[in-house]
Design a protein around this motif. Structure first.
Motif, PDB file in Angstrom:
ATOM      1  N   THR A  49       0.858  -1.176   0.000  1.00 19.74           N
ATOM      2  CA  THR A  49       0.000   0.000   0.000  1.00 19.74           C
ATOM      3  C   THR A  49       0.896   1.227   0.000  1.00 19.74           C
ATOM      4  N   LYS A  50       0.738   2.045  -1.035  1.00 22.50           N
ATOM      5  CA  LYS A  50       1.499   3.295  -1.143  1.00 22.50           C
ATOM      6  C   LYS A  50       0.520   4.398  -1.470  1.00 22.50           C
ATOM      7  N   ASP A  51       0.649   5.520  -0.769  1.00 26.41           N
ATOM      8  CA  ASP A  51      -0.246   6.656  -0.972  1.00 26.41           C
ATOM      9  C   ASP A  51      -1.708   6.222  -0.892  1.00 26.41           C
ATOM     10  N   GLN A  52      -2.000   5.377   0.080  1.00 27.95           N
ATOM     11  CA  GLN A  52      -3.343   4.864   0.355  1.00 27.95           C
ATOM     12  C   GLN A  52      -3.929   4.073  -0.810  1.00 27.95           C
ATOM     13  N   LYS A  53      -3.070   3.537  -1.686  1.00 23.42           N
ATOM     14  CA  LYS A  53      -3.533   2.708  -2.800  1.00 23.42           C
ATOM     15  C   LYS A  53      -2.836   1.357  -2.730  1.00 23.42           C
ATOM     16  N   GLN A  75      -1.528  -2.048  -4.366  1.00 18.17           N
ATOM     17  CA  GLN A  75      -1.091  -2.517  -5.681  1.00 18.17           C
ATOM     18  C   GLN A  75      -0.312  -3.814  -5.547  1.00 18.17           C
ATOM     19  N   HIS A  94       1.623   4.158  13.511  1.00 19.06           N
ATOM     20  CA  HIS A  94       0.924   4.663  12.326  1.00 19.06           C
ATOM     21  C   HIS A  94      -0.219   5.459  12.808  1.00 19.06           C
TER      22      HIS A  94
END
Length: 165
Positions: free
Chosen positions: A91-95, A97, A165
Motif C-alpha cells: 500500500t502506497k499513498d493509500q492505494k 497494488q 501509524h
C-alpha cells in the motif's frame, strides 16, 4: 595420451569446482563458524493471521517474516490450498497494488500488516471461519520455502504489536 588428457581435464575441472565452492563459502562466513551454508537466508514467521473473509471473493493475510541471516532476500510468491491466486500487495499513498516481490532485509523483518503490505487471496475455494487455520507456503528468492498456519480471526482483529501509524 588420450587417457592422460582425460585425467588432466578431470583434475582441472575438480580443482575449478573446489575453488568455486571454497570461494562461495568464505565469502559469507565472516567469523560465524557455527553455521555451514550461511549464505542461504533463514526465515521465520510469527503472528500470522487472516481476518475471517466476508465472502469467497477475497481475503487478506498478515504476519511478520524475520530474516535471521546476514543475507538479504525477497518474498517472491505465496501458495495455498485455499486459493489458486495469491498476490503480494503493498500500500502506497493509500492505494493497494500488486508487486512481484518484497524485500526481507538481512537481520531484519518484513511486516505484513493491515493498512500496509499484505498477502491477498483472490477467488477463495471456501470461506474459512473464526478458529480455523489456513495453510500458506511462502516462497523466497534464496531461502527455502516456509509453511505457515494462519489463524482465522474476527474481522475486526488487529495484531497487538501494530500500534504505530
Amino acid at each position: 595420451m588420450n587417457r592422460r588428457t582425460t585425467r588432466t581435464i578431470a583434475a582441472a575441472l575438480s580443482l575449478t569446482a573446489a575453488l568455486a565452492i571454497s570461494g562461495c563459502s568464505s565469502d559469507s562466513d565472516s567469523g560465524s563458524g557455527s553455521k555451514s551454508g550461511a549464505a542461504k537466508p533463514e526465515m521465520t514467521v510469527s503472528g500470522g493471521y487472516m481476518p475471517e473473509p466476508v465472502n469467497d471473493k477475497m481475503a487478506g493475510a498478515f504476519m511478520v517474516i524475520k530474516n535471521g541471516s546476514k543475507t538479504a532476500d525477497k518474498l517472491v510468491g505465496v501458495t495455498s490450498p485455499l486459493s489458486d491466486d495469491l498476490q503480494i500487495h503493498e500500500t502506497k499513498d493509500q492505494k493497494m497494488q500488486q508487486v512481484q516481490a518484497m524485500d526481507v532485509p538481512a537481520n531484519g523483518e518484513l511486516k505484513l500488516e493491515r493498512g500496509g503490505s499484505h498477502v491477498m487471496f483472490m477467488g477463495l475455494k471456501n470461506t474459512p471461519k473464526v478458529g480455523e487455520k489456513v495453510t500458506v507456503e511462502l516462497r523466497f528468492e534464496k531461502a527455502d520455502p516456509v509453511k505457515v498456519e494462519l489463524d482465522v480471526k474476527e474481522r475486526t482483529y488487529n495484531a497487538k504489536n501494530s500500534t504505530a501509524h
